[in-house]
Design an enzyme around this catalytic site. Sequence first.
Site, PDB file in Angstrom:
ATOM      1  N   GLY A  19       0.781  -1.230   0.000  1.00 17.36           N
ATOM      2  CA  GLY A  19       0.000   0.000   0.000  1.00 17.36           C
ATOM      3  C   GLY A  19       0.808   1.274   0.000  1.00 17.36           C
ATOM      4  O   GLY A  19       0.241   2.370  -0.037  1.00 17.36           O
ATOM      5  N   TYR A  29      -5.101   0.666   5.858  1.00 19.80           N
ATOM      6  CA  TYR A  29      -6.355   0.693   5.113  1.00 19.80           C
ATOM      7  C   TYR A  29      -7.519   0.642   6.103  1.00 19.80           C
ATOM      8  O   TYR A  29      -7.606  -0.266   6.928  1.00 19.80           O
ATOM      9  CB  TYR A  29      -6.434  -0.498   4.156  1.00 19.80           C
ATOM     10  CG  TYR A  29      -5.714  -0.293   2.842  1.00 19.80           C
ATOM     11  CD1 TYR A  29      -4.784   0.728   2.666  1.00 19.80           C
ATOM     12  CD2 TYR A  29      -5.966  -1.129   1.758  1.00 19.80           C
ATOM     13  CE1 TYR A  29      -4.132   0.903   1.463  1.00 19.80           C
ATOM     14  CE2 TYR A  29      -5.315  -0.955   0.540  1.00 19.80           C
ATOM     15  CZ  TYR A  29      -4.398   0.062   0.402  1.00 19.80           C
ATOM     16  OH  TYR A  29      -3.752   0.231  -0.798  1.00 19.80           O
ATOM     17  N   LYS A 214       4.534   2.465  -8.588  1.00 17.96           N
ATOM     18  CA  LYS A 214       4.574   3.702  -7.827  1.00 17.96           C
ATOM     19  C   LYS A 214       5.914   4.414  -8.065  1.00 17.96           C
ATOM     20  O   LYS A 214       6.980   3.803  -7.978  1.00 17.96           O
ATOM     21  CB  LYS A 214       4.399   3.425  -6.339  1.00 17.96           C
ATOM     22  CG  LYS A 214       3.044   2.836  -5.967  1.00 17.96           C
ATOM     23  CD  LYS A 214       1.918   3.827  -6.166  1.00 17.96           C
ATOM     24  CE  LYS A 214       0.591   3.263  -5.677  1.00 17.96           C
ATOM     25  NZ  LYS A 214      -0.491   4.258  -5.751  1.00 17.96           N
ATOM     26  N   ASP A 243       2.458   5.997 -11.184  1.00 19.91           N
ATOM     27  CA  ASP A 243       1.649   6.765 -10.235  1.00 19.91           C
ATOM     28  C   ASP A 243       2.548   7.494  -9.250  1.00 19.91           C
ATOM     29  O   ASP A 243       3.228   6.863  -8.433  1.00 19.91           O
ATOM     30  CB  ASP A 243       0.712   5.807  -9.495  1.00 19.91           C
ATOM     31  CG  ASP A 243      -0.251   6.521  -8.553  1.00 19.91           C
ATOM     32  OD1 ASP A 243      -0.209   7.760  -8.485  1.00 19.91           O
ATOM     33  OD2 ASP A 243      -1.040   5.819  -7.893  1.00 19.91           O
ATOM     34  N   ASN A 245       1.409   9.842  -7.051  1.00 15.88           N
ATOM     35  CA  ASN A 245       0.672  10.200  -5.833  1.00 15.88           C
ATOM     36  C   ASN A 245       0.935  11.627  -5.376  1.00 15.88           C
ATOM     37  O   ASN A 245       1.164  11.886  -4.204  1.00 15.88           O
ATOM     38  CB  ASN A 245       0.972   9.207  -4.711  1.00 15.88           C
ATOM     39  CG  ASN A 245       0.333   7.855  -4.959  1.00 15.88           C
ATOM     40  OD1 ASN A 245       0.976   6.958  -5.497  1.00 15.88           O
ATOM     41  ND2 ASN A 245      -0.929   7.710  -4.599  1.00 15.88           N
ATOM     42  N   GLU A 269      -0.017   9.067 -13.432  1.00 10.55           N
ATOM     43  CA  GLU A 269      -1.128   9.313 -12.514  1.00 10.55           C
ATOM     44  C   GLU A 269      -0.732  10.265 -11.395  1.00 10.55           C
ATOM     45  O   GLU A 269       0.365  10.164 -10.847  1.00 10.55           O
ATOM     46  CB  GLU A 269      -1.569   7.966 -11.932  1.00 10.55           C
ATOM     47  CG  GLU A 269      -2.749   8.014 -10.989  1.00 10.55           C
ATOM     48  CD  GLU A 269      -3.178   6.619 -10.569  1.00 10.55           C
ATOM     49  OE1 GLU A 269      -3.759   6.489  -9.473  1.00 10.55           O
ATOM     50  OE2 GLU A 269      -2.929   5.656 -11.328  1.00 10.55           O
ATOM     51  N   GLU A 296      -8.064  10.215  -7.691  1.00  9.35           N
ATOM     52  CA  GLU A 296      -7.995   9.582  -6.378  1.00  9.35           C
ATOM     53  C   GLU A 296      -8.233  10.578  -5.254  1.00  9.35           C
ATOM     54  O   GLU A 296      -8.879  10.257  -4.260  1.00  9.35           O
ATOM     55  CB  GLU A 296      -6.624   8.919  -6.212  1.00  9.35           C
ATOM     56  CG  GLU A 296      -6.381   8.305  -4.847  1.00  9.35           C
ATOM     57  CD  GLU A 296      -5.028   7.617  -4.758  1.00  9.35           C
ATOM     58  OE1 GLU A 296      -4.582   7.339  -3.629  1.00  9.35           O
ATOM     59  OE2 GLU A 296      -4.421   7.341  -5.813  1.00  9.35           O
ATOM     60  N   ASP A 319     -13.682   8.033  -7.536  1.00  8.84           N
ATOM     61  CA  ASP A 319     -13.758   6.967  -6.541  1.00  8.84           C
ATOM     62  C   ASP A 319     -15.007   7.172  -5.703  1.00  8.84           C
ATOM     63  O   ASP A 319     -15.172   8.207  -5.047  1.00  8.84           O
ATOM     64  CB  ASP A 319     -12.498   7.024  -5.666  1.00  8.84           C
ATOM     65  CG  ASP A 319     -12.400   5.896  -4.664  1.00  8.84           C
ATOM     66  OD1 ASP A 319     -13.421   5.251  -4.384  1.00  8.84           O
ATOM     67  OD2 ASP A 319     -11.292   5.674  -4.132  1.00  8.84           O
ATOM     68  N   HIS A 346     -10.324   4.856  -9.164  1.00  5.72           N
ATOM     69  CA  HIS A 346      -9.352   4.505  -8.139  1.00  5.72           C
ATOM     70  C   HIS A 346     -10.023   3.482  -7.223  1.00  5.72           C
ATOM     71  O   HIS A 346     -11.204   3.600  -6.911  1.00  5.72           O
ATOM     72  CB  HIS A 346      -8.958   5.744  -7.335  1.00  5.72           C
ATOM     73  CG  HIS A 346      -8.212   5.427  -6.079  1.00  5.72           C
ATOM     74  ND1 HIS A 346      -8.787   5.525  -4.831  1.00  5.72           N
ATOM     75  CD2 HIS A 346      -6.947   4.990  -5.882  1.00  5.72           C
ATOM     76  CE1 HIS A 346      -7.903   5.176  -3.919  1.00  5.72           C
ATOM     77  NE2 HIS A 346      -6.785   4.845  -4.525  1.00  5.72           N
ATOM     78  N   GLY A 348      -9.323   2.158  -3.741  1.00  8.23           N
ATOM     79  CA  GLY A 348      -8.789   1.956  -2.417  1.00  8.23           C
ATOM     80  C   GLY A 348      -9.605   0.944  -1.638  1.00  8.23           C
ATOM     81  O   GLY A 348      -9.164   0.464  -0.603  1.00  8.23           O
TER      82      GLY A 348
END
Length: 408
Positions: A19, A29, A214, A243, A245, A269, A296, A319, A346, A348
Amino acid sequence: MISSVHTEDKRFPLGAGAGSDAIHRDPVYSYAITNLVDDSGITGTGFAFTLGEGNELVCQAAKYYADQLLGEDIEEVMRNFGERFNRFSNEQQFRWLGPHKGVVHLALASVTNACYDLWAKKRGLPLWQLLIELNAEEIVNTLDLSYLEDELTRQQAVDLLAANKATQNERLSITEKGYPGYDTSVGWFNYDDEKVRENCKKALANGFTAMKLKVGSADPERDIRRAHMVREVAGNDIKIMLDANQQWTLPQALDICARLKSMNPYWIEEPTHPDDVLAHQTLANAIAPIKLALGEHVPNRVIFKNYLQTNSAGFIQVDAVRVGGVSEFIAVSLLCRKFNIPVVPHVGDMGQLHQHLVLFNHIAMGHEALFLEYIPHLRDKFIHPAVVEGGVYKTPQQPGSSCDIKPF
């Protein structure tokens, strides 16, 4: 009628490195869960997604909204849910804490999603099937299109849905074939190179034709090296997404994205701050034909409208556990359909809810069945987990939205 409501704060620590991304190095999470209990004994379950701390605040806000549904019949609630959504999202004291973003909007997502789950369970249908059986007017009645009128009026939304629903039977075969998935778990930020290589090979062996890495390292050379490594392992025919982030400033993104183009990413992303629409527009123009994907961390339909208006995104990742739930997800999907931009949510939440929504998008709205993100870390927490075989989501058949969590 809805006889009781309660919320739950559920948090699930992940395995080492799982994650992780350039911003969130040690996520937990977590679900802010709303349960709406009907007097017939059916419970509607919905949630919003967080990464741990503050999850209890979302639960508290969700309880405030949910309590207002006590004594109401879910069919009456959903008959004109768009008005209810508008009233809740503009509640005068909570609106100051938003508007339409943050803790209060996540709370609204949790309650909204519980309403849709209860509605589908009461009708004995999986959510995707309930949605495709509604006519255009019934769908639009569940939506709040305020602040979108300059691009999408109520009548335009009805007409768009009616035109696409007229041919929806041609797209029902997706329920037999299943919806394609892509593997995000190959390249979490904290995984070392060898684990990324191994995961890429496993994803290919499991039938995935797309995967994500990532990026966003302090040293961009690490990102560039790892991106080319994944391309080498996966081969030229596999879609590879990168991605960041939100890690880069615009000058950094312009430099690094230009250098990443040589490994042919399918998209890049969240390259920079999610509120900076014009930065994304500048970057999108600079790195074309490589496209940007985002959503996201976009909290509401208005900001998505701005991204679409400025041609800043090639893929929209709305999302339903980040915006105000299923209702706002559908509003954004309609807007994207008007602009002919793909919706690739997205995930999650591990795809539980979104597997229903992408089927609806494709069948009833005519969106391309591109693929849906797959994250398996919480699979064993669900009573009816998403089933992915050969890189494909199998169509859920149980009534509801597949969001029921096992008791523990």
